[in-house]
Design an enzyme around this catalytic site. Structure first.
Site, short mmCIF file in Angstrom:
data_model
loop_
_atom_site.label_atom_id
_atom_site.label_comp_id
_atom_site.label_asym_id
_atom_site.label_seq_id
_atom_site.Cartn_x
_atom_site.Cartn_y
_atom_site.Cartn_z
CE LYS A 73 3.75 1.45 4.96
NZ LYS A 73 4.12 0.30 3.91
CE1 TYR A 83 3.90 -3.59 7.46
CE2 TYR A 83 5.46 -2.23 8.38
CZ TYR A 83 4.39 -2.62 7.53
OH TYR A 83 3.99 -1.53 6.89
CG ASN A 129 4.05 0.78 0.22
OD1 ASN A 129 4.01 1.33 1.11
ND2 ASN A 129 3.90 -0.33 0.19
CG HIS A 170 -0.11 -0.28 7.02
ND1 HIS A 170 -0.03 -1.89 6.68
CD2 HIS A 170 -1.56 -0.79 8.10
CE1 HIS A 170 -0.67 -2.68 7.48
NE2 HIS A 170 -1.70 -1.95 8.06
CD GLU A 207 -2.74 -4.27 10.45
OE1 GLU A 207 -1.98 -5.08 9.80
OE2 GLU A 207 -3.28 -3.36 9.86
P1 IDP Z 1 0.89 -4.41 2.18
O1 IDP Z 1 1.37 -3.32 2.95
O2 IDP Z 1 0.50 -4.19 0.53
O3 IDP Z 1 -0.08 -5.15 2.99
P2 IDP Z 1 2.59 -6.45 2.80
O4 IDP Z 1 3.04 -7.64 2.18
O5 IDP Z 1 1.98 -6.80 4.19
O6 IDP Z 1 1.93 -5.28 1.97
O7 IDP Z 1 4.18 -5.74 3.10
C1 IDP Z 1 4.42 -4.86 4.22
C2 IDP Z 1 5.00 -3.92 3.52
O8 IDP Z 1 6.49 -4.06 3.17
C3 IDP Z 1 4.77 -2.96 2.31
O9 IDP Z 1 3.85 -2.23 2.28
C4 IDP Z 1 6.13 -2.43 1.63
O10 IDP Z 1 6.38 -1.30 2.33
C5 IDP Z 1 7.06 -3.63 2.17
N1 IDP Z 1 7.37 -4.66 1.23
C6 IDP Z 1 6.43 -5.69 0.92
N2 IDP Z 1 7.07 -6.50 0.20
C7 IDP Z 1 8.20 -6.24 -0.29
C8 IDP Z 1 9.29 -6.44 -1.21
O11 IDP Z 1 9.27 -7.37 -1.77
N3 IDP Z 1 10.52 -5.55 -1.22
C9 IDP Z 1 10.59 -4.41 -0.33
N4 IDP Z 1 9.55 -4.08 0.53
C10 IDP Z 1 8.67 -4.58 0.34
MG MG Z 2 0.29 -6.14 4.62
#
Ligand code: IDP
Ligand code: MG
Length: 166
Positions: free
Chosen positions: A11, A51, A122, A125, A136
């Site tokens: 990212k 997303y 984070n 992805h 994807e």
């Molecule tokens: P993942 O990346 O671990 O699969 P997802 O639930 O698919 O998690 O969420 C996509 C992205 O959205 C996450 O990698 C993170 O950057 C962001 N995200 C997910 N949950 C939260 C939250 O509760 N607060 C803020 N950002 C979030």
């Molecule tokens: Mg995800």
């Protein structure tokens, strides 16, 4: 399980923080093969499609800005990893979604942070399951950008304008 492929995105925060090498080194522990890689300028349209399952979340707008690079740089490194149990292997090394809760030696645990406005930065992805991985990968890559035929293709004659070297 079995032979799988998974989409990995480094990212915009990962790129700005010069973490590309560290992340790829860490992922090499999986012994999976990279079958495609490119730097992508992420449009809002691509981000929203990627997303789309999170559209109703309160953090959606911030997430779209983050992945489009508004806070860092307007690009991501998109890669496809291929091999045995690829999805779980990469997810394990990536770590939990919340970087504060992720294993400290995972990529997200090591390099991620939560901003004061609540975005989970984070750095990586990784696809969650085979169905999402397929969706994807097909969203981010054309068949001819991958060195393996991981999904069936058909031939189509298409006339489109492309750039060539002058
Ligand atoms: P993942 O990346 O671990 O699969 P997802 O639930 O698919 O998690 O969420 C996509 C992205 O959205 C996450 O990698 C993170 O950057 C962001 N995200 C997910 N949950 C939260 C939250 O509760 N607060 C803020 N950002 C979030
Ligand atoms: Mg995800």
């Amino acid at each position: 399980m079995g032979i799988e492929q998974t989409l990995v995105l480094i990212k915009p925060d990962g790129l700005v923080k010069s973490l590309t090498g560290n992340i790829i080194s860490k992922l090499s522990e999986t012994e999976l093969k990279i079958v495609g890689a490119k730097i992508v300028r992420v449009s809002r349209e691509l981000a929203e499609e990627h997303y789309k399952h999170l559209k109703d979340k309160p953090f959606f707008e911030e997430l779209i800005k983050y992945i489009c690079g508004e806070y860092h740089t307007r690009r991501v490194l998109a890669m496809v990893y291929h091999g045995d149990n690829a999805i779980a292997k990469v997810r394990r090394i990536a770590g939990d979604t919340n970087p504060e809760e992720a294993d400290p030696i995972s990529i997200r645990g090591k390099y991620g942070r939560i901003t004061t406005s609540g975005v989970y930065e984070n750095v990586i992805h990784a696809s969650e399951n085979p169905k999402e991985a397929e969706r994807e990968i097909k969203l981010w890559f054309r068949p001819d950008e991958l060195v393996e035929r991981i999904y069936p293709v058909i031939k189509k004659t298409e006339v489109r304008e492309v750039l060539i070297w002058k």
